[in-house]
Design an enzyme around this catalytic site. Structure first.
Site, mmCIF file in Angstrom:
data_model
loop_
_atom_site.group_PDB
_atom_site.id
_atom_site.type_symbol
_atom_site.label_atom_id
_atom_site.label_comp_id
_atom_site.label_asym_id
_atom_site.label_seq_id
_atom_site.Cartn_x
_atom_site.Cartn_y
_atom_site.Cartn_z
ATOM 1 N N GLY A 100 0.846 -1.186 0.000
ATOM 2 C CA GLY A 100 0.000 0.000 0.000
ATOM 3 C C GLY A 100 0.882 1.236 0.000
ATOM 4 N N THR A 101 0.339 2.313 -0.526
ATOM 5 C CA THR A 101 1.194 3.499 -0.679
ATOM 6 C C THR A 101 0.705 4.679 0.172
ATOM 7 O OG1 THR A 101 0.015 3.932 -2.749
ATOM 8 C CG2 THR A 101 2.126 2.834 -2.895
ATOM 9 N N THR A 102 0.192 5.742 -0.417
ATOM 10 C CA THR A 102 0.140 7.033 0.262
ATOM 11 C C THR A 102 -1.078 7.216 1.174
ATOM 12 O OG1 THR A 102 1.243 7.915 -1.696
ATOM 13 C CG2 THR A 102 0.378 9.501 -0.124
#
Length: 282
Positions: free
Chosen positions: A53-55
């Site tokens: 998962g990122t931001t």
């Protein structure tokens, strides 16, 4: 716990023995192998490829805090999932957004939710927001062994402090180190550098709730513009950022209609004034 097959439905003695109000302590004492940090990984010759998962971004405003995340998960240079859930309620007055190894992060969030619920049932009262942040720090620290093998989890925690009567944000590093963000905004994940720069320009102390929700979507849009692992609003597939608001009334997740409306306003403003995103908040 393992099922008790030697009697007629009675709970094991461990469930009936008074002990700590921490579910993690209970699990560590009776089934330690079930804790994520105690699991043995098979030997590898490189970093394990797993969806990440990122931001995640968060912003405080007078009366509460907004926590939001994009919907993209990546695995190397491949988009592993376009509509992953990255923001979850921790309890009635707090939420956690995940960045890092997606599978471990979701499992950690579920364990964190259970930890808070267990404490409330045993003690008859909720942990303070500071206490919740400390419990999450301990859980992240227990995952350090996996983090050293490339399976890191670095969440963002936000909630409404019932004692101080305001929203607060806590960020973490991979070792469990905790920071109480005083500037009113924070970001984590691969696009955090760009999101933080966007929020630094747009943030004000007197934002309304509507302006704060617009700001986080704008920050995610700016992050997606420069970071390939961050997914921006997908109008064709109708995939929009998850935006949550936490106030003295509790946790609330914006509906898809509300999120899409904010995303459309941000995109429309960018098309009209590509060099003037501040106008979207005024």
């Amino acid at each position: 716990m393992e099922a008790n097959t030697r009697d007629t439905g009675r709970l094991p003695a461990a469930f009936l023995t008074p002990g700590s109000s921490s579910f993690m302590d209970f699990l560590a004492g009776h089934q330690p192998q079930m804790l994520p940090g105690n699991r043995q990984l098979p030997p590898t010759q490189g970093v394990v490829e797993a969806p990440h998962g990122t931001t995640i971004v968060a912003v405080t405003f007078p009366g509460g805090v907004v926590l939001a995340g994009d919907r993209r998960a990546t695995m190397g240079n491949v988009i592993a999932q376009r509509d992953i859930e990255k923001v979850f309620p921790a309890d009635e007055y707090s939420a956690v957004g995940i960045a890092g190894t997606a599978g471990l992060a979701v499992e950690m969030v579920k364990l964190f939710q259970l930890e808070l619920e267990h404490f409330e049932k045993v003690e008859g009262a909720q942990l303070s927001l500071e206490g919740k942040a400390n419990r999450l720090s301990t859980m992240i620290r227990s995952n350090l062994g996996m983090a050293m093998q490339g399976l890191a989890v670095v969440p963002l925690f936000a909630g409404y402090d019932l004692d101080r009567r305001k929203g607060r944000i806590f960020s973490y590093d991979v070792t469990g180190g905790r920071s109480d963000e005083q500037q009113g905004f924070a970001a984590t994940g691969s696009g955090s550098l760009f999101a933080r720069g966007s929020m630094k320009k747009l943030y004000r102390d007197d934002l309304t709730e509507e302006q704060a929700t617009t700001l986080v979507v704008q920050a995610l849009y700016d992050a997606a513009d420069d970071d390939s692992a961050t997914g921006g609003p997908d109008m064709a597939r109708r995939i929009f950022p998850i935006v949550t608001v936490i106030t003295e009334d509790g946790f609330r997740r914006l509906t898809d209609e509300e999120s899409s409306g904010i995303a459309r306003s941000v995109l429309d403003r960018r098309l009209q004034e590509p060099d003037g995103p501040r106008a979207a908040l005024l």
